[in-house]
Design a protein around this motif. Sequence first.
Motif, mmCIF file in Angstrom:
data_model
loop_
_atom_site.group_PDB
_atom_site.id
_atom_site.type_symbol
_atom_site.label_atom_id
_atom_site.label_comp_id
_atom_site.label_asym_id
_atom_site.label_seq_id
_atom_site.Cartn_x
_atom_site.Cartn_y
_atom_site.Cartn_z
ATOM 1 N N ILE A 135 0.821 -1.208 0.000
ATOM 2 C CA ILE A 135 0.000 0.000 0.000
ATOM 3 C C ILE A 135 0.857 1.261 0.000
ATOM 4 O O ILE A 135 0.414 2.311 -0.472
ATOM 5 N N ASN A 182 1.322 2.896 -3.188
ATOM 6 C CA ASN A 182 0.121 3.529 -3.736
ATOM 7 C C ASN A 182 0.145 5.010 -3.371
ATOM 8 O O ASN A 182 -0.001 5.381 -2.204
ATOM 9 N N ASN A 194 -3.268 10.328 1.285
ATOM 10 C CA ASN A 194 -4.348 10.360 2.269
ATOM 11 C C ASN A 194 -3.793 10.320 3.690
ATOM 12 O O ASN A 194 -4.203 11.111 4.550
ATOM 13 N N LEU A 195 -2.860 9.406 3.950
ATOM 14 C CA LEU A 195 -2.264 9.309 5.282
ATOM 15 C C LEU A 195 -1.521 10.595 5.635
ATOM 16 O O LEU A 195 -1.623 11.103 6.758
ATOM 17 N N ASN A 241 -10.158 4.170 7.636
ATOM 18 C CA ASN A 241 -9.142 5.212 7.600
ATOM 19 C C ASN A 241 -8.322 5.146 8.874
ATOM 20 O O ASN A 241 -8.695 4.468 9.840
ATOM 21 N N TYR A 242 -7.205 5.858 8.896
ATOM 22 C CA TYR A 242 -6.343 5.865 10.071
ATOM 23 C C TYR A 242 -6.823 6.918 11.047
ATOM 24 O O TYR A 242 -6.884 8.107 10.702
ATOM 25 N N TYR A 283 -5.555 -0.337 10.008
ATOM 26 C CA TYR A 283 -5.902 0.319 8.739
ATOM 27 C C TYR A 283 -5.241 -0.400 7.560
ATOM 28 O O TYR A 283 -5.873 -0.626 6.519
ATOM 29 N N ILE A 284 -3.979 -0.770 7.723
ATOM 30 C CA ILE A 284 -3.267 -1.469 6.653
ATOM 31 C C ILE A 284 -3.908 -2.815 6.358
ATOM 32 O O ILE A 284 -3.998 -3.239 5.197
ATOM 33 N N GLN A 344 -6.922 -3.326 6.532
ATOM 34 C CA GLN A 344 -8.254 -2.958 6.048
ATOM 35 C C GLN A 344 -9.353 -3.309 7.049
ATOM 36 O O GLN A 344 -10.511 -3.514 6.673
ATOM 37 N N GLU A 359 -1.954 7.373 -3.841
ATOM 38 C CA GLU A 359 -3.209 7.893 -3.293
ATOM 39 C C GLU A 359 -3.312 7.613 -1.794
ATOM 40 O O GLU A 359 -3.713 8.482 -1.004
ATOM 41 N N ILE A 360 -2.922 6.405 -1.387
ATOM 42 C CA ILE A 360 -2.967 6.045 0.038
ATOM 43 C C ILE A 360 -1.947 6.857 0.824
ATOM 44 O O ILE A 360 -2.236 7.356 1.922
ATOM 45 N N CYS A 361 -0.744 7.001 0.270
ATOM 46 C CA CYS A 361 0.293 7.784 0.943
ATOM 47 C C CYS A 361 -0.151 9.234 1.128
ATOM 48 O O CYS A 361 0.065 9.837 2.191
#
Length: 339
Positions: free
Chosen positions: A97, A100, A106-107, A332-333, A325-326, A328, A102-104
């Motif tokens: 992840i 990714n 977002n976090l 979200n975190y 979160y990782i 799933q 987008e995920i990075c």
Amino acid sequence: MRQLLNTLYVTTPDSYLSKDGLNVVVSRDGKELLRIPIHNIESIITFGYIGASPGLMKLCSDNGVSLTFLSPQGRFIGHLNGATRGNVLLRKKQYEIFDNDEICLNLGKIIISAKIQNSRSILRRHIRDYGNNDALIFCSKRLEHMKHKALSTTCLEDLRGIEGKAANIYFSVFNELILTQKDVFNFTERNRRPPRDEINAMLSFVYTLITNEMVSALETVGLDPYLGFMHAIRPGRPSLALDLIEEFRGYLGDRLVLSLINRRQVKRNDFIKQGDTVIMTDDCKKTIISAWQKRKKDITEHPYLKEKIPVGLLPYSQAMLLARYIRQDLNNYPVFLIL
């Protein structure tokens, strides 16, 4: 919830660590200074270059006790752990992840916005306790604006720029939070490597303590502390730990330093000027570490878990939530926010 155990801090630079049975022994010039059972501690942090015996290293490894070496000034030298703990599938998912974008992003957005909000909360608490302060009110409003910019950005590089600007805004009024000893502790800007004043020396030192706590927490839940999503990945740099401590810098770091100054627990003679660098004396480090250990035992309510836990377990709680979160298990975190 995990049990809060002790961290052994060895601040005397010429101390040597060894083992005697199941005990950690700290000695200096061949004279024993301290003896503590390995089962009473969860990590050892030593400031100096003398080192530790191979036997002590194996004792730590066998008992899951991390061993961290720092320079006398608090710069990271090395870190020893035993066999990798945790679920290999969790780390595999982490590697996937964090590739990714987008995920990075977002976090990064939610953690930096939480950091900015926590900085703003520190300023607003000072206003509530000590009355209106035009500079603090103005910067609080600017930080609110920067928080919304962080949440709406679409680029990780832009986010880093927003974080830097927000930090400059916050630290531009940091001196307003100092209530005593202003002739000694006068803050103008954040600087490091090397710190050029007493406050920056303390901030860097405390941030190092928090980072080591976060590294241990991430390893405990099975995550790789060296693979981050926002801080650049470099050999030996715990990027993920540096990512996660952003939400704690104000709450655990800045407030501790301000408390030490305002309560006159640190004074002018706790610091030594060497050229453009200010370093802390061994007694100053011991004072800070003592206050840090006491702070870790304070009880707080976690805003997401809705549980009362020791402050010292906050890094672990966030590492655990990130792992969920990782995997799933969470959408979200959940960041840590000052209540």
